[in-house]
Design a protein around this motif. Structure first.
Motif, PDB file in Angstrom:
ATOM      1  N   LEU A   1      47.735  33.437  20.333  1.00 38.98           N
ATOM      2  CA  LEU A   1      49.007  33.914  19.743  1.00 38.98           C
ATOM      3  C   LEU A   1      48.868  34.945  19.582  1.00 38.98           C
ATOM      4  CD1 LEU A   1      50.089  30.409  18.216  1.00 38.98           C
ATOM      5  CD2 LEU A   1      51.321  31.580  19.495  1.00 38.98           C
ATOM      6  N   ILE A   2      47.348  35.704  18.236  1.00 41.40           N
ATOM      7  CA  ILE A   2      47.462  36.891  17.910  1.00 41.40           C
ATOM      8  C   ILE A   2      47.947  37.905  18.995  1.00 41.40           C
ATOM      9  CG2 ILE A   2      45.199  38.383  16.844  1.00 41.40           C
ATOM     10  CD1 ILE A   2      44.894  35.837  15.337  1.00 41.40           C
ATOM     11  N   LEU A   3      46.823  37.337  20.302  1.00 35.19           N
ATOM     12  CA  LEU A   3      46.916  38.703  21.222  1.00 35.19           C
ATOM     13  C   LEU A   3      48.018  38.721  21.301  1.00 35.19           C
ATOM     14  CD1 LEU A   3      44.802  39.788  22.936  1.00 35.19           C
ATOM     15  CD2 LEU A   3      44.725  38.148  24.490  1.00 35.19           C
ATOM     16  N   PHE A   4      48.686  37.533  21.663  1.00 32.76           N
ATOM     17  CA  PHE A   4      50.468  37.811  21.820  1.00 32.76           C
ATOM     18  C   PHE A   4      50.948  38.301  20.972  1.00 32.76           C
ATOM     19  CE2 PHE A   4      54.307  36.184  22.084  1.00 32.76           C
ATOM     20  CZ  PHE A   4      54.660  36.079  23.615  1.00 32.76           C
ATOM     21  N   THR A   5      50.903  38.284  19.955  1.00 32.80           N
ATOM     22  CA  THR A   5      51.370  39.367  18.934  1.00 32.80           C
ATOM     23  C   THR A   5      51.313  41.142  18.826  1.00 32.80           C
ATOM     24  OG1 THR A   5      51.628  37.008  17.140  1.00 32.80           O
ATOM     25  CG2 THR A   5      52.119  39.183  16.322  1.00 32.80           C
ATOM     26  N   SER A   6      49.803  40.951  19.177  1.00 36.27           N
ATOM     27  CA  SER A   6      49.369  42.776  19.174  1.00 36.27           C
ATOM     28  C   SER A   6      50.424  43.132  20.487  1.00 36.27           C
ATOM     29  CB  SER A   6      48.325  43.092  18.974  1.00 36.27           C
ATOM     30  OG  SER A   6      47.798  42.196  20.642  1.00 36.27           O
ATOM     31  N   ARG A   7      50.467  41.791  21.363  1.00 33.84           N
ATOM     32  CA  ARG A   7      51.161  43.209  22.917  1.00 33.84           C
ATOM     33  C   ARG A   7      52.821  42.856  22.229  1.00 33.84           C
ATOM     34  NH1 ARG A   7      49.209  41.768  27.891  1.00 33.84           N
ATOM     35  NH2 ARG A   7      51.431  42.653  29.419  1.00 33.84           N
ATOM     36  N   LEU A   8      53.527  42.002  21.448  1.00 34.56           N
ATOM     37  CA  LEU A   8      54.841  42.547  20.923  1.00 34.56           C
ATOM     38  C   LEU A   8      55.153  43.860  20.341  1.00 34.56           C
ATOM     39  CD1 LEU A   8      55.674  38.620  20.581  1.00 34.56           C
ATOM     40  CD2 LEU A   8      56.188  40.047  22.731  1.00 34.56           C
TER      41      LEU A   8
ATOM     42  N   VAL B   1      51.224  35.200   9.730  1.00 36.14           N
ATOM     43  CA  VAL B   1      52.744  33.643   9.789  1.00 36.14           C
ATOM     44  C   VAL B   1      52.001  33.747  10.847  1.00 36.14           C
ATOM     45  CG1 VAL B   1      54.606  33.015   9.996  1.00 36.14           C
ATOM     46  CG2 VAL B   1      54.295  34.932   8.609  1.00 36.14           C
ATOM     47  N   VAL B   2      51.479  34.309  11.690  1.00 34.71           N
ATOM     48  CA  VAL B   2      51.210  33.582  13.153  1.00 34.71           C
ATOM     49  C   VAL B   2      49.303  32.935  12.557  1.00 34.71           C
ATOM     50  CG1 VAL B   2      49.643  34.601  15.246  1.00 34.71           C
ATOM     51  CG2 VAL B   2      51.635  35.601  14.191  1.00 34.71           C
ATOM     52  N   ILE B   3      48.899  33.586  12.030  1.00 36.01           N
ATOM     53  CA  ILE B   3      47.453  32.654  11.746  1.00 36.01           C
ATOM     54  C   ILE B   3      48.028  31.084  11.258  1.00 36.01           C
ATOM     55  CG2 ILE B   3      44.866  32.395  10.454  1.00 36.01           C
ATOM     56  CD1 ILE B   3      45.287  35.347  10.505  1.00 36.01           C
ATOM     57  N   LEU B   4      48.914  31.281  10.159  1.00 34.75           N
ATOM     58  CA  LEU B   4      48.653  30.161   9.626  1.00 34.75           C
ATOM     59  C   LEU B   4      49.707  29.411  10.491  1.00 34.75           C
ATOM     60  CD1 LEU B   4      49.872  31.368   6.001  1.00 34.75           C
ATOM     61  CD2 LEU B   4      48.129  30.011   6.249  1.00 34.75           C
TER      62      LEU B   4
ATOM     63  N   VAL C   1      57.077  19.496  15.934  1.00 34.20           N
ATOM     64  CA  VAL C   1      56.542  20.131  14.907  1.00 34.20           C
ATOM     65  C   VAL C   1      56.005  21.385  14.953  1.00 34.20           C
ATOM     66  CG1 VAL C   1      57.965  21.947  12.923  1.00 34.20           C
ATOM     67  CG2 VAL C   1      58.675  19.202  13.249  1.00 34.20           C
ATOM     68  N   ASN C   2      54.972  21.408  15.099  1.00 32.64           N
ATOM     69  CA  ASN C   2      53.936  22.561  14.984  1.00 32.64           C
ATOM     70  C   ASN C   2      54.323  23.339  17.247  1.00 32.64           C
ATOM     71  OD1 ASN C   2      52.108  24.326  14.908  1.00 32.64           O
ATOM     72  ND2 ASN C   2      50.997  23.249  16.185  1.00 32.64           N
ATOM     73  N   TRP C   3      53.943  22.096  17.756  1.00 36.64           N
ATOM     74  CA  TRP C   3      54.272  22.529  19.534  1.00 36.64           C
ATOM     75  C   TRP C   3      55.375  22.812  19.256  1.00 36.64           C
ATOM     76  CZ3 TRP C   3      49.699  24.058  21.634  1.00 36.64           C
ATOM     77  CH2 TRP C   3      48.808  24.112  21.598  1.00 36.64           C
ATOM     78  N   VAL C   4      57.280  22.762  19.314  1.00 37.72           N
ATOM     79  CA  VAL C   4      57.958  23.214  19.072  1.00 37.72           C
ATOM     80  C   VAL C   4      58.370  24.228  18.874  1.00 37.72           C
ATOM     81  CG1 VAL C   4      60.128  22.889  19.503  1.00 37.72           C
ATOM     82  CG2 VAL C   4      58.806  21.042  20.416  1.00 37.72           C
TER      83      VAL C   4
END
Length: 321
Positions: A94-101, A126-129, A188-191
């Motif tokens: 998710l962090i890698l994806f966020t950095s790309r965005l 927020v992404v880490i949490l 909820v987490n995965w969706v």
């Protein structure tokens, strides 16, 4: 007289043999993947495929911890390690994806302000949490195994015959309330993650499109291709992580058994790292060329160093980190 309460094939020899054989072949690609991606991908693959192999008895709360480490460590401890590795790996992705965005959003914003730094830091927090909050909640729900297994024998109509095996554990309390809490939290987490990555990828590209009005067709085409790769990575995460685990916990929540579903969940959830590694060589020219040159399918070319770095700088930065 058959006194078994099990409704599962608890030792699918053919499936496990094929999976081990496939895993051994797929492992070969990971030395190449180290050329451009994080080590965590290989760690996750080795953990899932060989070291800590989790088998779900859907829709029971019982699982079995297979793999080479179950003869050395306690099964409950290995399950906690598995939860930790999965959460860390998902958060890293998710962090890698966020950095790309953020790179897409900031492509035409060269000035780095305090406001921009603060906003991006908050987004990463927020992404880490988002990725790690399930660790304490999931581990907290693991019950005392002796009492939980006794309650399963007393109240459950179906349970695996390996119930009292030391490598079989109950991942939550046997009462419906505990099962529902764990299922809802995980679902909820995965969706939420699945929806967030798709929506954010689309929003980032729309923002970029508004800034490309005066750009050349070649630049627009390059940016479009860049966005398509980003969307594809989002779909990989959705297909190999979000959907399998969401389906698993929906069946637990509503107590629905679907024959053969365990194999689908097991294969897809374990092969998310492999899908990501394969996608690198299918959709990123520098790494595809590297692979072909390494296996001697393509003649090695030594381009000018400066032009090579400028040619695909954005891809290198994203995948190297």
């Amino acid at each position: 007289m058959n006194s078994s309460h099990s409704i599962w094939n608890e030792n699918p020899v053919v499936y496990l043999t094929i999976k081990r054989f496939y895993s051994a072949i797929a492992t070969v690609i990971y030395p190449f993947a180290h050329y451009c991606v994080l080590t965590k991908m290989t760690v996750e693959w080795l953990s899932n495929a060989f070291l800590i192999d989790i088998i779900d008895f859907q829709p029971s709360v019982m699982i079995r911890v297979d793999g080479y480490l179950n003869k050395i460590f306690d099964a409950v401890f290995l399950y906690k390690v598995y939860i930790f590795i999965e959460a860390i790996s998902s958060t890293s992705a998710l962090i890698l994806f966020t950095s790309r965005l953020l790179m897409i959003v900031n492509m035409y914003r060269s000035f780095i302000s305090c406001r921009r730094i603060t906003c991006e830091a908050f987004i990463y927090l927020v992404v880490i949490l988002f990725g790690l909050w399930s660790i304490p909640t999931t581990i907290w729900q693991i019950p005392d195994q002796q009492s939980a297994k006794m309650k399963i024998m007393e109240s459950d109509v179906f349970y695996p015959d390996c119930l009292w095996s030391p490598i079989s554990i109950a991942v939550s309390g046997t009462d419906s309330e505990s099962e529902d809490i764990v299922s809802i939290i995980t679902l909820v987490n995965w969706v939420s993650i699945g929806i967030a990555i798709l929506v954010s990828a689309k929003v980032a590209f729309l923002m970029l499109a508004k800034r490309m009005v005066n750009e050349s067709e070649a630049t627009k085409k390059m940016h479009k291709k860049f966005n398509q790769r980003t969307i594809f990575q989002a779909l990989l995460y959705l297909s190999f992580a979000c959907i399998p685990f969401s389906v698993l916990y929906i069946t637990i929540l509503f107590n629905v058994r679907i024959p053969g579903l365990t194999y689908f969940i097991d294969f897809f959830s374990e092969n998310h790292p492999t899908a990501c590694a394969v996608s690198l060589f299918l959709y990123y020219d520098p790494y595809q060329n590297y692979l072909l040159e390494t296996v001697r399918w393509k003649k090695r070319v030594y381009p000018d160093k400066q032009s090579t770095m400028m040619g695909d700088k954005s891809t290198f930065v994203i995948l190297r980190n």
